[in-house]
Design an enzyme around this catalytic site. Structure first.
Site, PDB file in Angstrom:
ATOM      1  N   ASP A 173       0.954  -1.329   0.190  1.00  0.00           N
ATOM      2  CA  ASP A 173      -0.169  -0.137   0.143  1.00  0.00           C
ATOM      3  C   ASP A 173       0.808   1.349  -0.184  1.00  0.00           C
ATOM      4  OD1 ASP A 173      -2.423  -1.684   0.133  1.00  0.00           O
ATOM      5  OD2 ASP A 173      -2.067  -1.897   2.201  1.00  0.00           O
ATOM      6  N   LYS A 218       1.745   2.203  -5.104  1.00  0.00           N
ATOM      7  CA  LYS A 218       2.569   1.476  -6.232  1.00  0.00           C
ATOM      8  C   LYS A 218       1.462   1.761  -7.492  1.00  0.00           C
ATOM      9  CE  LYS A 218       2.455  -2.601  -4.551  1.00  0.00           C
ATOM     10  NZ  LYS A 218       2.238  -2.223  -2.990  1.00  0.00           N
ATOM     11  N   GLY A 245      -4.467  -4.234  -3.661  1.00  0.00           N
ATOM     12  CA  GLY A 245      -5.431  -3.273  -4.144  1.00  0.00           C
ATOM     13  C   GLY A 245      -4.890  -2.081  -4.726  1.00  0.00           C
ATOM     14  N   HIS A 246      -4.689  -1.763  -5.862  1.00  0.00           N
ATOM     15  CA  HIS A 246      -3.763  -0.761  -6.356  1.00  0.00           C
ATOM     16  C   HIS A 246      -4.672   0.287  -6.925  1.00  0.00           C
ATOM     17  CE1 HIS A 246      -0.381  -3.736  -7.192  1.00  0.00           C
ATOM     18  NE2 HIS A 246      -0.695  -3.701  -5.914  1.00  0.00           N
ATOM     19  N   GLN A 258       1.835  -6.431  -3.184  1.00  0.00           N
ATOM     20  CA  GLN A 258       2.294  -6.770  -1.952  1.00  0.00           C
ATOM     21  C   GLN A 258       3.472  -5.794  -1.775  1.00  0.00           C
ATOM     22  OE1 GLN A 258       1.236  -9.924  -3.407  1.00  0.00           O
ATOM     23  NE2 GLN A 258      -0.597  -8.958  -2.681  1.00  0.00           N
TER      24      GLN A 258
HETATM   25  P1  GDP Z   1      -0.777   0.246  -3.716  1.00  0.00           P
HETATM   26  O1  GDP Z   1      -1.160  -1.179  -2.960  1.00  0.00           O
HETATM   27  O2  GDP Z   1       0.622   0.337  -3.511  1.00  0.00           O
HETATM   28  O3  GDP Z   1      -1.144   0.562  -5.113  1.00  0.00           O
HETATM   29  O4  GDP Z   1      -1.296   1.347  -2.658  1.00  0.00           O
HETATM   30  P2  GDP Z   1      -2.956   1.527  -2.415  1.00  0.00           P
HETATM   31  O5  GDP Z   1      -3.732   1.981  -3.578  1.00  0.00           O
HETATM   32  O6  GDP Z   1      -3.296   0.089  -1.439  1.00  0.00           O
HETATM   33  O7  GDP Z   1      -2.927   2.467  -1.201  1.00  0.00           O
HETATM   34  C1  GDP Z   1      -2.408   3.825  -1.441  1.00  0.00           C
HETATM   35  C2  GDP Z   1      -3.490   4.991  -0.899  1.00  0.00           C
HETATM   36  O8  GDP Z   1      -2.871   6.191  -1.023  1.00  0.00           O
HETATM   37  C3  GDP Z   1      -4.417   5.109  -2.262  1.00  0.00           C
HETATM   38  O9  GDP Z   1      -5.493   5.538  -1.489  1.00  0.00           O
HETATM   39  C4  GDP Z   1      -3.902   6.164  -2.987  1.00  0.00           C
HETATM   40  O10 GDP Z   1      -5.010   6.970  -3.566  1.00  0.00           O
HETATM   41  C5  GDP Z   1      -3.257   6.992  -1.899  1.00  0.00           C
HETATM   42  N1  GDP Z   1      -2.151   8.010  -2.152  1.00  0.00           N
HETATM   43  C6  GDP Z   1      -1.093   7.483  -3.113  1.00  0.00           C
HETATM   44  N2  GDP Z   1      -0.146   8.308  -3.348  1.00  0.00           N
HETATM   45  C7  GDP Z   1      -0.290   9.491  -2.297  1.00  0.00           C
HETATM   46  C8  GDP Z   1       0.228  10.707  -1.801  1.00  0.00           C
HETATM   47  O11 GDP Z   1       0.939  11.170  -2.168  1.00  0.00           O
HETATM   48  N3  GDP Z   1      -0.536  11.249  -1.119  1.00  0.00           N
HETATM   49  C9  GDP Z   1      -1.786  11.037  -0.680  1.00  0.00           C
HETATM   50  N4  GDP Z   1      -2.323  11.694   0.312  1.00  0.00           N
HETATM   51  N5  GDP Z   1      -2.338   9.996  -0.932  1.00  0.00           N
HETATM   52  C10 GDP Z   1      -2.001   8.995  -1.703  1.00  0.00           C
HETATM   53  P1  IMO Z   2      -0.874  -4.301  -2.181  1.00  0.00           P
HETATM   54  O1  IMO Z   2      -0.362  -5.079  -3.295  1.00  0.00           O
HETATM   55  C1  IMO Z   2      -0.862  -4.496   2.298  1.00  0.00           C
HETATM   56  C2  IMO Z   2      -1.012  -8.728   3.474  1.00  0.00           C
HETATM   57  C3  IMO Z   2      -2.180  -9.331   4.479  1.00  0.00           C
HETATM   58  C4  IMO Z   2      -1.593 -10.176   5.532  1.00  0.00           C
HETATM   59  C5  IMO Z   2      -0.502 -10.966   4.623  1.00  0.00           C
HETATM   60  C6  IMO Z   2      -1.030 -12.040   3.795  1.00  0.00           C
HETATM   61  O2  IMO Z   2      -2.289  -3.762  -2.052  1.00  0.00           O
HETATM   62  O3  IMO Z   2       0.311  -3.581  -1.689  1.00  0.00           O
HETATM   63  P2  IMO Z   2      -2.599 -12.911   2.078  1.00  0.00           P
HETATM   64  O4  IMO Z   2      -4.187 -12.461   1.736  1.00  0.00           O
HETATM   65  O5  IMO Z   2      -1.676 -12.275   0.863  1.00  0.00           O
HETATM   66  O6  IMO Z   2      -2.438 -14.437   2.132  1.00  0.00           O
HETATM   67  O7  IMO Z   2      -2.327 -12.317   3.173  1.00  0.00           O
HETATM   68  O8  IMO Z   2      -0.307 -10.094   3.630  1.00  0.00           O
HETATM   69  N1  IMO Z   2      -1.181  -8.309   2.289  1.00  0.00           N
HETATM   70  C7  IMO Z   2      -1.205  -7.020   2.078  1.00  0.00           C
HETATM   71  N2  IMO Z   2      -0.731  -5.890   2.719  1.00  0.00           N
HETATM   72  N3  IMO Z   2      -0.960  -4.820   0.780  1.00  0.00           N
HETATM   73  C8  IMO Z   2      -1.035  -5.816   0.166  1.00  0.00           C
HETATM   74  O9  IMO Z   2      -1.254  -5.663  -1.446  1.00  0.00           O
HETATM   75  C9  IMO Z   2      -1.430  -6.924   0.723  1.00  0.00           C
HETATM   76  N4  IMO Z   2      -1.632  -8.220  -0.084  1.00  0.00           N
HETATM   77  C10 IMO Z   2      -1.707  -9.128   1.254  1.00  0.00           C
HETATM   78  O10 IMO Z   2      -2.704  -7.981   5.068  1.00  0.00           O
HETATM   79  O11 IMO Z   2      -1.115  -9.608   6.520  1.00  0.00           O
HETATM   80 MG    MG Z   3      -2.917  -1.647  -1.573  1.00  0.00          MG
END
Ligand code: GDP
Ligand code: IMO
Ligand code: MG
Length: 443
Positions: free
Chosen positions: A21, A24, A50-51, A241
């Site tokens: 998270d 990415k 979840g991207h 991840q």
């Molecule tokens: P990922 O799994 O690495 O793609 O990241 P996620 O989408 O799960 O979580 C990142 C969250 O932070 C999302 O809600 C993005 O919209 C938000 N986000 C990304 N970059 C920034 C930033 O520079 N500032 C803020 N405030 N939010 C951001």
């Molecule tokens: P993105 O790509 C954050 C964590 C889960 C748990 C562990 C194992 O959005 O960054 P799983 O369901 O993979 O067997 O769970 O890994 N986990 C993540 N945490 N971002 C993710 O993906 C994750 N995908 C799995 O919370 O601790």
């Molecule tokens: Mg994510």
């Protein structure tokens, strides 16, 4: 897409350097908009990811469709290393269609990718239930990731290409019987029961999704990707991840079930290691983590942690669970950089800083001993070494110009560069908001 004349294309990789998270999705979309890449590929993980991509009023959270879905000229690949949740896949394709993006003509799925069955998520829950009885849960996303990879390694799983073969029904039925034996065991021995109605519903949705899957482009993806590279086209590999969740190098067992390291791009996509060029790492200006296991950098003051959680909207993009918040952990990042060979990083969420002073974790301790190496288990870490530096409140939201960055954030970025100076890290851009346009270039 700019073509290299008589030159083979390359593969660049994006990985998260923390616990997931990091943002990415946003950086992948940003890299793809440069026009350098003709395709983007998932190579590991599944719908546990979840991207988020935000462009103006449009927000899309991809779990299984690669993050290039909003770039209309980019091919989308799902590699053999991915465990594919077909119900999520079809749902996302339909969601994208409603948003005006028909991804079907440019989506290619490896016939060797592994199929998540409708019983895998139930097995995931059953295994968590059992773990909770005997020790502690991993806190999985309940997307069936562990059971799907277990089946693949045990050589009894289904591959995507199987859906096109005449013996698919038989193979599926044998595997489902095998799964039901386990679920019955969990029911009889431990009282963990899944209502029959839920299983029936899951099966029906899955069967419908399989019908849709059959109409998609299932292929020898390794062959296709190698062809593209031979044509001089470049591919971006999208890590899901993050390094700290790697099955081998993360805090086992509080990890995911795949290798998240860039080294896995070759195995999860079917390309030789000689095709890999740059590896980009993504971090956020602090740390978050979801799920079980020790989190050494966690902010001890619950009120301060809550400030970061609220300001950063730190709730899982897949499960909606609140993410624990910690200070930037340079000890873990150093470890992740060493494993991933990252030389260029993106820093996100530099707009989120809710306190006058912020801390950075620079080392781990096991009682009085300062750890030189990353520990086998994070629960060995009893305390952390921190340094305190000035924060910047919400001064930098939406900043796109390096000259307009608050002095405290400038010091923070210089501090990070200085602490990692021996690793020759380049900070490419710094995110100041969720929109893809919210960033400034740094190095
Ligand atoms: P990922 O799994 O690495 O793609 O990241 P996620 O989408 O799960 O979580 C990142 C969250 O932070 C999302 O809600 C993005 O919209 C938000 N986000 C990304 N970059 C920034 C930033 O520079 N500032 C803020 N405030 N939010 C951001
Ligand atoms: P993105 O790509 C954050 C964590 C889960 C748990 C562990 C194992 O959005 O960054 P799983 O369901 O993979 O067997 O769970 O890994 N986990 C993540 N945490 N971002 C993710 O993906 C994750 N995908 C799995 O919370 O601790
Ligand atoms: Mg994510």
């Amino acid at each position: 897409m700019k073509k290299n004349k008589n030159k083979k294309g390359f593969v660049d990789v994006v990985v998260g350097l923390q616990w997931g998270d990091e943002g990415k999705g946003k950086n992948i979309d940003e890299l793809l908009s440069s026009g350098i890449y003709s395709g983007v590929a998932r190579f590991q993980g599944g719908a546990n990811a979840g991207h988020t991509i935000q462009k103006g009023n449009l927000t899309f959270i991809g779990h299984i469709v690669p993050s290039g879905c909003l770039q209309k000229n980019v091919e989308l690949y799902i590699g053999n290393g991915v465990v594919v949740d077909v119900v999520s896949l079809i749902k996302e394709i339909n969601e994208l269609k409603k948003l005006g993006f028909n991804v079907i003509p440019r989506l290619y799925i490896s016939n060797r990718a592994k199929l998540v069955s409708y019983l895998h998520p139930f097995l995931d829950k059953a295994e968590e239930f059992y773990r909770n009885r005997v020790s502690t849960k991993v806190g999985t996303t309940s997307r069936g990731i562990g059971p799907a990879y277990s089946d693949a390694k045990a050589r009894r799983g289904l591959q995507i290409g199987d859906v096109l073969l005449s013996d698919f029904k038989e193979k599926e039925s044998n595997l489902s019987k095998f799964h039901m034996n386990f679920l019955n065991m969990y029911k009889e021995k431990y009282g963990f029961e899944i209502p029959e109605k839920e299983i029936k519903e899951a099966r029906s949705k899955w069967i419908n999704a399989i019908k849709q899957l059959k109409k998609l482009q299932i292929c020898d993806l390794s062959f296709l990707v190698q062809k593209r590279l031979a044509e001089g086209k470049n591919i971006l590999a999208e890590g899901a991840q993050a390094i700290m969740l790697d099955i081998d190098f993360g805090d086992y067992p509080n990890v995911t079930s795949s290798n998240t390291l860039p080294a896995n791009v070759c195995l999860g996509l079917g390309v030789p290691h000689t095709t890999i060029r740059n590896t980009y790492g993504v971090i956020k200006a602090y740390t978050t983590k979801v799920g079980g296991g020790n989190f050494p950098a966690r902010i001890a003051d619950k009120n301060i942690e809550k400030l970061f959680q609220d300001a950063g909207h730190e709730f899982g993009a897949t499960t909606g669970r609140p993410r624990m918040c910690g200070w930037l952990d340079l000890f873990a990042i150093r470890y992740a950089i060493g494993l991933s060979g990252v030389n260029k990083i993106f820093i996100n969420k530099a707009d989120i800083c809710s306190t006058d002073k912020i801390k950075v974790v620079t080392g781990y301790k096991e009682n009085k001993k300062i750890l030189k190496e990353f520990p086998l288990y994070l629960n060995q870490v009893t305390n952390v070494i921190t340094e305190e530096i000035p924060g910047w409140g919400n001064a930098n939201y939406g900043v796109k110009d390096k000259k307009k960055v608050s002095p405290e954030l400038v010091s923070y970025l210089k501090y990070i560069k200085n602490k990692l100076s021996d690793l020759n890290i380049e900070i490419l851009s710094v995110g100041t908001g969720p929109d893809r346009k919210h960033f400034f270039n740094w190095d």
